[in-house]
Design a protein around this motif. Structure first.
Motif, PDB file in Angstrom:
ATOM      1  N   ARG A  20       0.840  -1.185   0.000  1.00 17.27           N
ATOM      2  CA  ARG A  20       0.000   0.000   0.000  1.00 17.27           C
ATOM      3  C   ARG A  20       0.882   1.245   0.000  1.00 17.27           C
ATOM      4  N   ALA A  21       0.347   2.324  -0.540  1.00 18.39           N
ATOM      5  CA  ALA A  21       1.097   3.575  -0.667  1.00 18.39           C
ATOM      6  C   ALA A  21       1.559   4.091   0.698  1.00 18.39           C
ATOM      7  N   GLU A  22       0.693   3.972   1.707  1.00 18.19           N
ATOM      8  CA  GLU A  22       1.077   4.475   3.034  1.00 18.19           C
ATOM      9  C   GLU A  22       2.223   3.663   3.638  1.00 18.19           C
ATOM     10  N   GLU A  23       2.320   2.396   3.281  1.00 14.03           N
ATOM     11  CA  GLU A  23       3.433   1.573   3.765  1.00 14.03           C
ATOM     12  C   GLU A  23       4.753   2.030   3.138  1.00 14.03           C
ATOM     13  N   VAL A  24       4.721   2.302   1.839  1.00 14.97           N
ATOM     14  CA  VAL A  24       5.935   2.783   1.168  1.00 14.97           C
ATOM     15  C   VAL A  24       6.343   4.131   1.741  1.00 14.97           C
ATOM     16  N   GLU A  25       5.370   5.005   1.986  1.00 12.31           N
ATOM     17  CA  GLU A  25       5.672   6.312   2.566  1.00 12.31           C
ATOM     18  C   GLU A  25       6.281   6.176   3.963  1.00 12.31           C
ATOM     19  N   GLN A  26       5.765   5.243   4.748  1.00 10.48           N
ATOM     20  CA  GLN A  26       6.309   5.007   6.079  1.00 10.48           C
ATOM     21  C   GLN A  26       7.757   4.540   5.982  1.00 10.48           C
ATOM     22  N   LEU A  27       8.031   3.630   5.069  1.00 10.81           N
ATOM     23  CA  LEU A  27       9.398   3.138   4.883  1.00 10.81           C
ATOM     24  C   LEU A  27      10.326   4.256   4.418  1.00 10.81           C
ATOM     25  N   ARG A  28       9.857   5.071   3.491  1.00  8.70           N
ATOM     26  CA  ARG A  28      10.683   6.193   3.003  1.00  8.70           C
ATOM     27  C   ARG A  28      10.987   7.172   4.121  1.00  8.70           C
TER      28      ARG A  28
END
Length: 116
Positions: free
Chosen positions: A70-78
């Motif tokens: 999910r997009a929010e997961e990628v944002e959290q990782l970034r």
């Protein structure tokens, strides 16, 4: 035919996102201690990642193609990986400055007249 192209494009996009997420996850894990198991690394990551289950971390780590990121997961990782990247840049800059200073001292010593 057009449907096949969109399916392939969607699959490639999903794969790219999964690869990025896995790479960020590995970056967050950093360099483990000698003899540290992957299971310990996953536990360490779980403490950093709120809302991630151990299975989710494992699946992203190993790039399981069945996983949808999910997009929010990628944002959290970034967001979590960004300070790590900046810290690495600061360390490299400090090392470069130290190396230049050492080389300048060596050059000065080589240019000074030797008294016999």
């Amino acid at each position: 035919m057009a449907s096949e192209k969109s399916d392939k494009a969607s699959e490639m996009s999903r794969t790219t996102t999964l690869d990025e997420a896995s790479s960020l996850l590995r970056q967050l894990a950093g360099n483990g201690e000698a003899g540290e198991s992957v299971k310990c690394v996953f536990r360490r990551l779980q403490r950093k990642l709120t809302g991630w289950s151990p299975g989710r971390i494992r699946d992203v780590w190993y790039r399981d193609r069945r996983v949808r990121i999910r997009a929010e997961e990628v944002e959290q990782l970034r967001a979590l990986a960004e300070p790590t990247q900046n810290a690495g840049t600061d360390n490299e800059l400090t090392e470069l400055r130290n190396r230049i200073a050492r080389l300048e001292r060596l050059l000065e010593a080589a240019n000074s007249p030797i008294a016999r």
